[in-house]
Write an enzyme that holds these catalytic residues in place. Sequence first.
Site, PDB file in Angstrom:
ATOM      1  CB  SER A 199      -0.896  -0.001   1.593  1.00 55.54           C
ATOM      2  OG  SER A 199      -1.210   1.046   1.386  1.00 55.54           O
TER       3      SER A 199
ATOM      4  CE1 TYR B  89      -2.894   0.090   4.994  1.00 60.46           C
ATOM      5  CE2 TYR B  89      -3.513  -2.064   5.624  1.00 60.46           C
ATOM      6  CZ  TYR B  89      -2.904  -1.742   4.788  1.00 60.46           C
ATOM      7  OH  TYR B  89      -3.316  -1.262   3.789  1.00 60.46           O
TER       8      TYR B  89
ATOM      9  CE  LYS C  45      -1.397  -4.624   3.671  1.00 62.19           C
ATOM     10  NZ  LYS C  45      -1.620  -5.876   3.005  1.00 62.19           N
TER      11      LYS C  45
HETATM   12  C1  WQD Z   1      -9.819   9.291   1.131  1.00 64.60           C
HETATM   13  C2  WQD Z   1     -10.241  10.488   1.291  1.00 64.60           C
HETATM   14  C3  WQD Z   1     -10.367  11.239   3.164  1.00 64.60           C
HETATM   15  C4  WQD Z   1     -13.836   9.299   4.132  1.00 64.60           C
HETATM   16  C5  WQD Z   1      -7.349   4.416   2.117  1.00 64.60           C
HETATM   17  C6  WQD Z   1      -6.237   3.217   3.387  1.00 64.60           C
HETATM   18  C7  WQD Z   1      -4.807   3.191   2.602  1.00 64.60           C
HETATM   19  C8  WQD Z   1      -5.248   2.098   1.554  1.00 64.60           C
HETATM   20  C9  WQD Z   1      -6.267   3.419   0.030  1.00 64.60           C
HETATM   21  C10 WQD Z   1      -5.362  -0.201   2.019  1.00 64.60           C
HETATM   22  C11 WQD Z   1      -9.156  11.073   2.791  1.00 64.60           C
HETATM   23  C12 WQD Z   1     -11.736  11.338   2.921  1.00 64.60           C
HETATM   24  C13 WQD Z   1     -12.764   9.522   3.530  1.00 64.60           C
HETATM   25  C14 WQD Z   1     -15.305  10.055   4.176  1.00 64.60           C
HETATM   26  C15 WQD Z   1     -13.990  12.263   3.572  1.00 64.60           C
HETATM   27  N1  WQD Z   1      -5.874   0.674   1.250  1.00 64.60           N
HETATM   28  N2  WQD Z   1     -13.051  11.049   3.243  1.00 64.60           N
HETATM   29  N3  WQD Z   1     -14.506  11.431   3.475  1.00 64.60           N
HETATM   30  O1  WQD Z   1      -7.515   7.058   4.258  1.00 64.60           O
HETATM   31  O2  WQD Z   1      -6.377   8.028   1.405  1.00 64.60           O
HETATM   32  O3  WQD Z   1      -6.286   5.554   2.203  1.00 64.60           O
HETATM   33  O4  WQD Z   1      -7.703   3.254   1.107  1.00 64.60           O
HETATM   34  O5  WQD Z   1      -4.110  -0.129   1.327  1.00 64.60           O
HETATM   35  O6  WQD Z   1      -4.294   1.793   3.194  1.00 64.60           O
HETATM   36  O7  WQD Z   1      -5.525   4.219   4.258  1.00 64.60           O
HETATM   37  O8  WQD Z   1      -8.415   6.446   1.497  1.00 64.60           O
HETATM   38  O9  WQD Z   1     -11.285   6.820   0.964  1.00 64.60           O
HETATM   39  O10 WQD Z   1     -10.546   6.367   3.845  1.00 64.60           O
HETATM   40  O11 WQD Z   1     -10.038   7.989   1.969  1.00 64.60           O
HETATM   41  O12 WQD Z   1     -13.802  13.334   3.174  1.00 64.60           O
HETATM   42  O13 WQD Z   1     -15.926   9.376   4.595  1.00 64.60           O
HETATM   43  O14 WQD Z   1     -11.069  10.978   1.397  1.00 64.60           O
HETATM   44  O15 WQD Z   1      -9.884  12.382   4.556  1.00 64.60           O
HETATM   45  O16 WQD Z   1      -9.060  12.714   2.205  1.00 64.60           O
HETATM   46  P1  WQD Z   1      -7.116   6.891   2.468  1.00 64.60           P
HETATM   47  P2  WQD Z   1      -9.974   7.101   1.874  1.00 64.60           P
END
Ligand code: WQD
Length: 337
Positions: free
Chosen positions: A125, A150, A154
């Site tokens: 990741s 998590y 990785k």
């Molecule tokens: C994306 C953006 C949030 C939800 C995650 C895992 C990472 C990888 C990819 C596995 C961010 C914003 C989110 C919401 C929001 N997975 N957001 N409101 O955190 O970039 O990564 O997925 O390997 O390990 O951590 O993805 O989809 O949670 O967030 O504003 O209700 O959307 O702040 O900027 P993230 P995400």
Amino acid sequence: MKILVTGGLGFIGSHTVVELQNQGFEVVIVDNLSNTSLNVLDGIANITGINTAFENLDLREKEKVQDFFKRHRDISGVIHFAASKAVGESVGNPLLYYENNLNTLIYLLQELQQQPESNFIFSSSCTVYGQAEKIPITEDASIQTAMSPYGNTKQIGEEIITDTAKVTNTNAILLRYFNPIGAHPTAEIGELPIGVPQNLVPFITQTGLGLRQELSVYGDDYPTPDGTAVRDYIHVVDLAKAHVIALKRLLDKKNLAKVETFNLGTGTGSSVLEVICAFEKVSGQKLPYKIVGRREGDVTSAYANTDKANNVLGWKAESTLEQAMESAWKWEQKIRS
Ligand code: WQD
């Protein structure tokens, strides 16, 4: 050639099984069904026409892993997806993550030493980079101190594989995903978040369908063009295709090193507001959202430099953000119909 896909009924795993079968590989899936459902097997069969061999196996049970490999002496390669992946959950329950994400990896690698060959594709990741100093992010960017158990699993997982490959017959490719989104265009398989979605896109599509009242946008005070955080959203089918290319690279012994690492993204950063806009365009409806405070642990910006994946792996993401959002929306509507 028989390929073992662990976590093969999961989001990325199931899409990868489809692409493997499209390329003529024989697949056996192991999954403990902790974060998915057996219905996914039907979804795969509806796409490829193949009833995939499946075993309900918890890779934390070492004896069962040993028994599996006693019964399957002809595994040419392994694509290892099975792991817990919720960042927030991992902070509250670190031992579950260290056991489930690391013990299972160790047992797999131990058993692979008894196989005629050990070709291993690891689901890693972009989390390992934390907030990278230089954007877009290359594979040689420094690995930051993990911001969650998590993310740490990785990083440690990559180290376990690297150390093992140095002294065994294992050849490995580490694939560092950015943000996988979307669903198969047939809407036969897709993301199945259990409970309240933690990730942006399933929360958007559930809000679009009225299952959630409104989306909370976690912060609009980031140093980005529109103030919301930027990520690299990659269509899950593009991601799945990269796994097959990586596997073939190992099977054809084209790998230049015992362990190679590739960033899998589109190379384009999109802000939260841009993702909302893409959803509104493909769905034809406004998305109710509100701006709230930043989420603990989020980075400002993360998107991939894809030169190495494009030039060395010979893979490039093809789908646009809108196409990915359209597939996610079609899937959401299908599973709620
Ligand atoms: C994306 C953006 C949030 C939800 C995650 C895992 C990472 C990888 C990819 C596995 C961010 C914003 C989110 C919401 C929001 N997975 N957001 N409101 O955190 O970039 O990564 O997925 O390997 O390990 O951590 O993805 O989809 O949670 O967030 O504003 O209700 O959307 O702040 O900027 P993230 P995400």
